[in-house]
Design an enzyme around this catalytic site. Sequence first.
Site, mmCIF file in Angstrom:
data_model
loop_
_atom_site.group_PDB
_atom_site.id
_atom_site.type_symbol
_atom_site.label_atom_id
_atom_site.label_comp_id
_atom_site.label_asym_id
_atom_site.label_seq_id
_atom_site.Cartn_x
_atom_site.Cartn_y
_atom_site.Cartn_z
ATOM 1 N N HIS C 70 3.320 -19.679 -3.330
ATOM 2 C CA HIS C 70 2.545 -18.819 -2.130
ATOM 3 C C HIS C 70 2.407 -18.075 -3.364
ATOM 4 N N TYR C 251 -6.300 -6.007 -10.933
ATOM 5 C CA TYR C 251 -7.948 -5.388 -11.084
ATOM 6 C C TYR C 251 -8.526 -6.102 -10.319
ATOM 7 N N SER C 262 -17.107 0.566 -0.736
ATOM 8 C CA SER C 262 -17.830 1.410 -0.886
ATOM 9 C C SER C 262 -19.201 0.758 -0.582
ATOM 10 N N THR C 322 -8.440 6.147 -9.885
ATOM 11 C CA THR C 322 -8.269 5.127 -8.308
ATOM 12 C C THR C 322 -8.667 6.606 -7.976
HETATM 13 C C1 HEA Z 1 -3.365 -12.419 -2.615
HETATM 14 C C2 HEA Z 1 -2.109 -12.192 -2.461
HETATM 15 C C3 HEA Z 1 -1.557 -12.312 -0.980
HETATM 16 C C4 HEA Z 1 -1.102 -12.734 -0.082
HETATM 17 C C5 HEA Z 1 -2.542 -12.029 0.848
HETATM 18 C C6 HEA Z 1 0.320 -12.398 0.465
HETATM 19 C C7 HEA Z 1 0.762 -12.505 1.916
HETATM 20 C C8 HEA Z 1 1.616 -12.552 2.493
HETATM 21 N N1 HEA Z 1 3.059 -12.650 1.719
HETATM 22 FE FE1 HEA Z 1 3.441 -12.695 -0.763
HETATM 23 N N2 HEA Z 1 3.915 -12.901 -2.367
HETATM 24 C C9 HEA Z 1 2.673 -12.223 -3.913
HETATM 25 C C10 HEA Z 1 1.194 -12.239 -3.034
HETATM 26 C C11 HEA Z 1 0.049 -12.428 -1.745
HETATM 27 N N3 HEA Z 1 1.087 -12.203 -0.399
HETATM 28 C C12 HEA Z 1 2.802 -12.556 -4.690
HETATM 29 C C13 HEA Z 1 1.935 -12.661 -6.104
HETATM 30 C C14 HEA Z 1 4.228 -12.797 -4.391
HETATM 31 C C15 HEA Z 1 5.281 -13.078 -5.607
HETATM 32 C C16 HEA Z 1 6.227 -14.057 -5.784
HETATM 33 C C17 HEA Z 1 6.794 -14.274 -6.376
HETATM 34 O O1 HEA Z 1 7.624 -13.492 -6.949
HETATM 35 O O2 HEA Z 1 6.551 -14.642 -7.596
HETATM 36 C C18 HEA Z 1 4.283 -12.365 -3.278
HETATM 37 C C19 HEA Z 1 6.062 -12.865 -2.293
HETATM 38 C C20 HEA Z 1 6.221 -12.648 -1.190
HETATM 39 C C21 HEA Z 1 7.659 -11.891 -0.534
HETATM 40 C C22 HEA Z 1 9.071 -12.527 -1.854
HETATM 41 C C23 HEA Z 1 9.432 -13.645 -1.485
HETATM 42 C C24 HEA Z 1 10.328 -13.701 -2.630
HETATM 43 O O3 HEA Z 1 10.343 -12.229 -3.808
HETATM 44 O O4 HEA Z 1 11.349 -14.643 -2.442
HETATM 45 C C25 HEA Z 1 7.244 -12.148 0.449
HETATM 46 C C26 HEA Z 1 8.216 -12.481 1.843
HETATM 47 O O5 HEA Z 1 8.277 -11.950 2.654
HETATM 48 C C27 HEA Z 1 6.041 -11.972 0.794
HETATM 49 C C28 HEA Z 1 5.693 -12.389 1.919
HETATM 50 C C29 HEA Z 1 4.099 -12.093 2.771
HETATM 51 C C30 HEA Z 1 3.662 -12.483 4.486
HETATM 52 C C31 HEA Z 1 4.612 -12.338 5.498
HETATM 53 C C32 HEA Z 1 2.234 -12.366 3.791
HETATM 54 C C33 HEA Z 1 0.242 -12.834 4.891
HETATM 55 O O6 HEA Z 1 0.414 -11.852 5.150
HETATM 56 C C34 HEA Z 1 0.120 -13.845 5.095
HETATM 57 C C35 HEA Z 1 -0.251 -13.814 6.822
HETATM 58 C C36 HEA Z 1 -0.379 -15.604 6.584
HETATM 59 C C37 HEA Z 1 -0.794 -16.627 7.044
HETATM 60 C C38 HEA Z 1 0.180 -15.997 8.309
HETATM 61 C C39 HEA Z 1 -1.693 -17.467 7.384
HETATM 62 C C40 HEA Z 1 -2.407 -17.320 8.843
HETATM 63 C C41 HEA Z 1 -2.444 -18.168 9.714
HETATM 64 C C42 HEA Z 1 -1.424 -19.627 9.310
HETATM 65 C C43 HEA Z 1 -1.486 -20.684 8.601
HETATM 66 C C44 HEA Z 1 -0.307 -20.371 10.751
HETATM 67 C C45 HEA Z 1 0.367 -20.700 11.530
HETATM 68 C C46 HEA Z 1 1.356 -19.389 11.273
HETATM 69 C C47 HEA Z 1 1.942 -19.121 12.634
HETATM 70 C C48 HEA Z 1 1.330 -19.561 14.036
HETATM 71 C C49 HEA Z 1 2.605 -17.897 12.841
HETATM 72 N N4 HEA Z 1 5.624 -13.025 0.086
HETATM 73 C C1 HEA Z 2 -4.548 -5.419 -6.008
HETATM 74 C C2 HEA Z 2 -3.295 -5.584 -6.447
HETATM 75 C C3 HEA Z 2 -2.510 -4.452 -7.689
HETATM 76 C C4 HEA Z 2 -3.235 -2.765 -7.244
HETATM 77 C C5 HEA Z 2 -4.425 -2.549 -7.234
HETATM 78 C C6 HEA Z 2 -2.039 -2.167 -8.143
HETATM 79 C C7 HEA Z 2 -1.968 -1.171 -7.870
HETATM 80 C C8 HEA Z 2 -0.943 -0.520 -9.240
HETATM 81 N N1 HEA Z 2 -0.180 -1.015 -9.661
HETATM 82 FE FE1 HEA Z 2 1.089 -2.736 -8.965
HETATM 83 N N2 HEA Z 2 0.835 -4.595 -9.104
HETATM 84 C C9 HEA Z 2 0.388 -5.140 -8.242
HETATM 85 C C10 HEA Z 2 -0.419 -5.531 -8.127
HETATM 86 C C11 HEA Z 2 -1.696 -4.412 -7.450
HETATM 87 N N3 HEA Z 2 -0.928 -2.728 -8.176
HETATM 88 C C12 HEA Z 2 1.526 -6.467 -8.247
HETATM 89 C C13 HEA Z 2 1.178 -8.535 -7.865
HETATM 90 C C14 HEA Z 2 2.724 -6.232 -8.556
HETATM 91 C C15 HEA Z 2 3.820 -7.622 -8.676
HETATM 92 C C16 HEA Z 2 4.019 -8.497 -9.982
HETATM 93 C C17 HEA Z 2 5.248 -9.111 -9.969
HETATM 94 O O1 HEA Z 2 5.826 -8.644 -10.797
HETATM 95 O O2 HEA Z 2 5.140 -10.402 -9.593
HETATM 96 C C18 HEA Z 2 2.917 -5.342 -8.908
HETATM 97 C C19 HEA Z 2 3.341 -4.447 -9.811
HETATM 98 C C20 HEA Z 2 3.815 -3.141 -10.298
HETATM 99 C C21 HEA Z 2 4.521 -2.490 -11.047
HETATM 100 C C22 HEA Z 2 5.849 -2.885 -12.215
HETATM 101 C C23 HEA Z 2 6.323 -3.182 -10.603
HETATM 102 C C24 HEA Z 2 8.169 -3.761 -11.363
HETATM 103 O O3 HEA Z 2 8.231 -5.106 -11.511
HETATM 104 O O4 HEA Z 2 9.143 -2.939 -11.350
HETATM 105 C C25 HEA Z 2 3.459 -1.505 -11.016
HETATM 106 C C26 HEA Z 2 4.578 0.007 -12.356
HETATM 107 O O5 HEA Z 2 4.576 0.605 -13.059
HETATM 108 C C27 HEA Z 2 2.443 -0.659 -10.715
HETATM 109 C C28 HEA Z 2 1.954 0.152 -11.093
HETATM 110 C C29 HEA Z 2 0.606 -0.194 -10.284
HETATM 111 C C30 HEA Z 2 0.091 1.469 -10.533
HETATM 112 C C31 HEA Z 2 0.341 2.758 -11.308
HETATM 113 C C32 HEA Z 2 -1.316 1.096 -9.385
HETATM 114 C C33 HEA Z 2 -2.149 1.673 -9.961
HETATM 115 O O6 HEA Z 2 -3.538 1.630 -9.703
HETATM 116 C C34 HEA Z 2 -2.274 2.358 -8.505
HETATM 117 C C35 HEA Z 2 -3.190 4.182 -8.062
HETATM 118 C C36 HEA Z 2 -4.091 4.831 -6.550
HETATM 119 C C37 HEA Z 2 -3.184 5.354 -6.653
HETATM 120 C C38 HEA Z 2 -2.307 7.041 -6.816
HETATM 121 C C39 HEA Z 2 -3.376 5.940 -4.888
HETATM 122 C C40 HEA Z 2 -4.612 7.578 -5.137
HETATM 123 C C41 HEA Z 2 -5.057 7.459 -5.607
HETATM 124 C C42 HEA Z 2 -5.179 9.510 -5.265
HETATM 125 C C43 HEA Z 2 -4.720 9.711 -3.842
HETATM 126 C C44 HEA Z 2 -5.211 10.960 -6.636
HETATM 127 C C45 HEA Z 2 -4.093 11.327 -6.436
HETATM 128 C C46 HEA Z 2 -2.460 10.639 -6.600
HETATM 129 C C47 HEA Z 2 -1.757 11.211 -7.432
HETATM 130 C C48 HEA Z 2 -1.797 12.389 -8.278
HETATM 131 C C49 HEA Z 2 -0.452 10.650 -7.287
HETATM 132 N N4 HEA Z 2 2.243 -2.863 -10.044
#
Ligand code: HEA
Ligand code: HEA
Lengths: 324, 392, 526
Positions: C70, C251, C262, C322
Amino acid sequence: MTAQTSTAHENYYVPEKSKMAVMATIGLVLSVFGAANVMNDMTFGEPGVSSNSKFIMYTGLAVFGATLFAWFRQAIRENLAGMNSAQLKKSYVLGMGWFIFSEVMFFAAFFGALFYVRNLVGPWLAGEGDGGRMNHLLWEGFQFSWPMMQTPQEAVGGAGSQLIANNGTFTSAHKSMAFAEASAWYLWLPLWNTLILLSSSVTVHIAHMGLLDNNRRKFNLWLGLTVFLGVVFVCLQALEYYEAYAHFGLTLNSGIYGSTFFMLTGFHGFHVLMGTFMLAVQLYRSVRGGHFTANDHFGFEGSSWYWHFVDVVWVFLFLFIYIL
Amino acid sequence: MFSGLELENYSMSLNTFKRLLAFAAGVLVTLPGLALAAGGEKNALNMPVGVTDVGRSIFDLHMIILWICVAIGALVFGVMFYSIIYHRKSRGVKPAQFHESTKVEIAWTVVPFLILITMAVPATSTLLDIYDFDDADMDVLVTGYQWKWKYEYLAEDGESVAFFSNLSTPQAEIYNTDGKNENYLLEVDEPLVIPVDTKVRFLVTANDVIHSWWVPELAVKKDAIPGFINETWTRANEIGTYRGQCAELCGKDHGFMPIVVEVVSKEDYAAWLGEKQEQAAKVKELMAQTFSLEELMARGKAVYERNCLACHGARGEGGVGTAIAGSPIATGELGGHLEIGINGVAGTAMQAFGGQLNDVDLAAVITYQRNAFGNNMGDLVQPIDVFNYKQG
Amino acid sequence: MGDHHHGPAKGLSRWLFTTNHKDIGTMYLWFSFAMFLLGGTFAMIIRAELFQPGMQLVEPAFFNQMTTLHGLVMVFGAIMPSFVGLANWLIPMMIGAPDMALPRLNNWSFWILPPAFLLLASTLFMEGGAPAAGWTFYAPLSTTYAGPSVTIFIFCIHILGVSSIMGSINIIATVMNMRAPGMSYMKMPLFVWTWLITAFLLVAVMPVLAGAVTMMLMDVHFGTSFFSAAGGGDPVLFQHIFWFFGHPEVYIIILPAFGVVSQIIPAFSRKPLFGYDSMVYATAAIAFLSFIVWAHHMYTVGMPVAGELFFMYATMLIAVPTGVKVFNWITTMWRGALTFETPMLFCIGFLVLFTIGGFTGLMLSIAPADFQYHDSYFVVAHFHYVMVAGAVFSMTAAVYFWLPKWCGKMYNETMGKTHFWISFIAFNVTFFPQHFVGLAGMPRRIPDYSLQFADFNMMSSIGAFVYGASQLLFLYNVIATIVAGKPVSDDKVWDGAEGLEWTVATPAPYHTFEVPPKIDPAHAHF
Ligand code: HEA
Ligand code: HEA
Ligand code: CUA
Ligand SMILES: [Cu+2]
């Protein structure tokens, strides 16, 4: 073709349909699928079971190679036919430049690994940072030095005595590649390799000057010399590997020293091979086809950039693998 | 302007916006609101405060940042919803054309920066606290295995105490053939026992892959890295039972390696430790004894279910591991069986149990495997055989 | 030779052999949507298993494969290619170029993707099953403790890397070299800017990922010890290298989304973007910072405290640029003349939910607190807020926004709005409760959980099914539009939209800007 209305903007050559991409895809996918299966047979397979993995891999490589050949040939022909605008040429230049940047980052990963293990992991395992508790409980007796001539596993008395599960035997070399262990400075291959590569960067530069002077003989001569130096380098590197395996006990299994040594020099050597091949092709094009002019020779220039890049990587290798 | 369609169709009714606003406001208010009201076991909404000083400061820190974020959010979304409601084309507003203002840009760069500093200060001091490993009263070596924990009390005096802690939830509950008890999946056969008001330093490591030792109420989470020891510590202020789980994906049964810590009074701890040390001494005695087939089978069954079942199946049918029923090893010559049981198979999930089980248990389980699941070897292994095999 | 005047070829060969940026963009978009459905299906399996405590549908080992696939499929198959598709369609049109700089390479970048994912999916049928060590595949679980599928997986990552690097080089060359005369850097639309910076990030970090998996390959098959302490290596080394890639990767996912927002918010506010320059600088600042924060994913691995502090401070800093972006979007809406067509709705949804996800990100960045959050569902909630409500919402907005330009037909607005509202509500129902269970102590990547988490998990699963189903509505709407939508004749589909892409005919002809457009020097930026 549309008449050009803007002088600043020549007509950009956008190729029509091309089969290249699909052929290259087939080749690439077959090669990696084959390669993956060859490796799986090796590690997970039952001995003696025959499989067609190798066949798939070689077929893939052949298709891939042939496609690349056709692709580059076509690009060259288009250029010779004058289809490439100055702007398109600039796209090639940019493409090559950023490609080399990506290669730099590829090597950065391995250098990063090297620095990390040398400066942090090694000392930690040897007891730094936590009052020696880790060393005492897990790797009693391990002392760190670089090149690492005793793996933690050996320090505790082998895989059977280590406290973590056994996932491999790591036996250090009895002799490293460091200068201190060479029997005489003139027998120390890395030194010669450094000289060779550094001078090859100079020769390729002279070749380039020759081209800019419209001096084809000079170009061919110095480019030929560069290719020759490249080949010598690869041979010496092969010799070094042979020595490592046959006489030093330095192998991929020699713990992290062997791992980083072969990974870095191996990928570098592979890049030298590629670079040599690229330069050889340019030489062939110049000698047989009379390609390249003083102001249109990117095929050569791109290859020479690549060559300089490979050279710079070697300087870092020489410093961090062999000297420091 | 796009053709054929009236713009009116594209602007939303005010009602819709009120709904949007209400929803967002609801979301914003419920999180911290409910969080404050929380604390109960079921459907807890917030982090437990825990029973340590560090836990308390982490909790406070968590609430501070949460509220700061809520406040910023309220401001930002407030402005946005104000525009959404009042600056709508359907209200006939003409768009302003202002843009670029260095003053504003500087303000909204500097102010968040200052806010971040106010967060960083308490964060730094809490972190330094967490990293203060010195002056511990006792050390416990915690080792993660696929899929159980081993606890080893590194005592200066007396018999050293070490044991494994396995999930004790029955398969029947997991596979829904039986009702689930209240501590479902959070129960073990032998919990870690530590004294109250004592600084306990945990030396965390792993045998095979990375695990992570996490007990929320003790405010401890530390990865267990094979071949390295990480340190962390806790000082529990309250007697009680605290439960946690392995927090780093470690393979198939990652979800099934819980942690239970009993914090007891210092006296109870001393008594418990004494008992454990006695037991350890007893096992030493057992090593020298000879057992009957029945005795070994009974003990072996228990050992099997605790240590081998996860991979080899309840009926020896295999799973992650190969089948034991009819296995050429378990029905082959004894030496091969001892070898695998004691030294494992390198590079597979089959671990070297020689370092994990004592000789009595090893003898029992190997006997069991050779005589259960339809294997009918009839031979038996005594602790001394295991001992001798280990000596080579 | 170079004759641009005939249209596309007929039949399959049009797609296989094409060099046209619009064709390639279309293929990327459809491919990524297919991957979204596949990854979504895996998510549905995850949510179904987690519907109730106890094991019901799948075995733990298979559950881990689902989680892993996934994550991988969504990140590498759905989100990244979808934005590349958008870039292909739009960048040449936005900067007044006839096509991408290297059209044949462009086709290759696309065509190696489908077989790579086919190979990845095929591992499900291999002995030992698909990779199951999470999308972060930490060693040694993913190396010496994994089955043969890991080898296939490693080569898939290599291919994806090649695709991304080639695609990015193409984008960089296009932006740097193909802008119409007068289209200076500081006039480019922000979508182009964000992509330029994203492409730079990709070229910088994909090779690092390739390096990481290569080391894995060596450890698995050739006896090296990069990730084994017994030989002097360190499993944590893998994590450092992975996250040096992985953090910029997140990012990479969000910057193009920022670009889309934007473009769309000013269009429906009928007002220029408040601070164009500062938006560009903020994007660059985010990209720069993204290289020095990676270890915030590793607070609990036992780094020295100095490292811990450094990574905490650096990570917190990202909130500043951000924030600049968020404030800019809101100030753009301020005193505009807003209308709320579907693309705008999705952008507003993005704005609210991404900001919430950003806030939780900021909370995660506070190292001592992360000791409690780490590897819990709080993290899962965080990243779905930024990735689903961030990247997927903005991608959806983009499709609604540009679809009329692409195919010359208008989608059904009522259906679009319905799609938005179901998505918005169901998304929150799915992921908001995950904050609670995470804080209360539910680890991620577990197939079964203790009873105290039951209610919220059930809620989350129901939300997920509804959210998933609403994506089918989207699919239907898009197909219905292409097949039988109401034709649009205006070149400028939206009255507030700005940019060169709105100056070409609707639907966009097969070849655009063979002759570079004249750029009004007075125009501040697009
Ligand atoms: C951009 C990336 C992305 C997106 C879009 C999503 C989308 C979704 N994700 Fe996630 N997710 C990840 C990136 C993303 N995810 C990542 C990186 C992890 C971590 C993996 C890891 O731990 O290694 C994760 C892990 C993760 C977990 C944790 C699993 C775990 O720790 O064991 C869960 C659990 O709820 C979850 C749920 C979902 C759900 C419900 C959606 C929904 O938004 C999805 C919705 C889309 C569809 C459902 C498809 C369209 C519909 C059909 C195919 C028709 C059939 C379905 C019906 C009729 C119901 N995701
Ligand atoms: C699109 C993807 C995306 C984006 C944009 C971000 C954005 C950010 N992420 Fe996230 N992050 C993930 C995707 C992303 N992350 C994923 C996939 C994981 C899990 C991976 C895995 O383990 O599987 C993760 C996990 C993750 C962790 C590790 C957690 C853990 O495993 O323990 C941390 C820790 O610092 C973190 C921090 C942040 C921060 C600080 C931002 C910042 O960029 C956010 C900045 C934005 C704001 C703060 C809001 C707007 C700001 C304001 C309105 C200004 C004023 C605000 C203040 C002064 C508070 N992220
Ligand atoms: Cu042990 Cu997860
Ligand atoms: Cu990150």
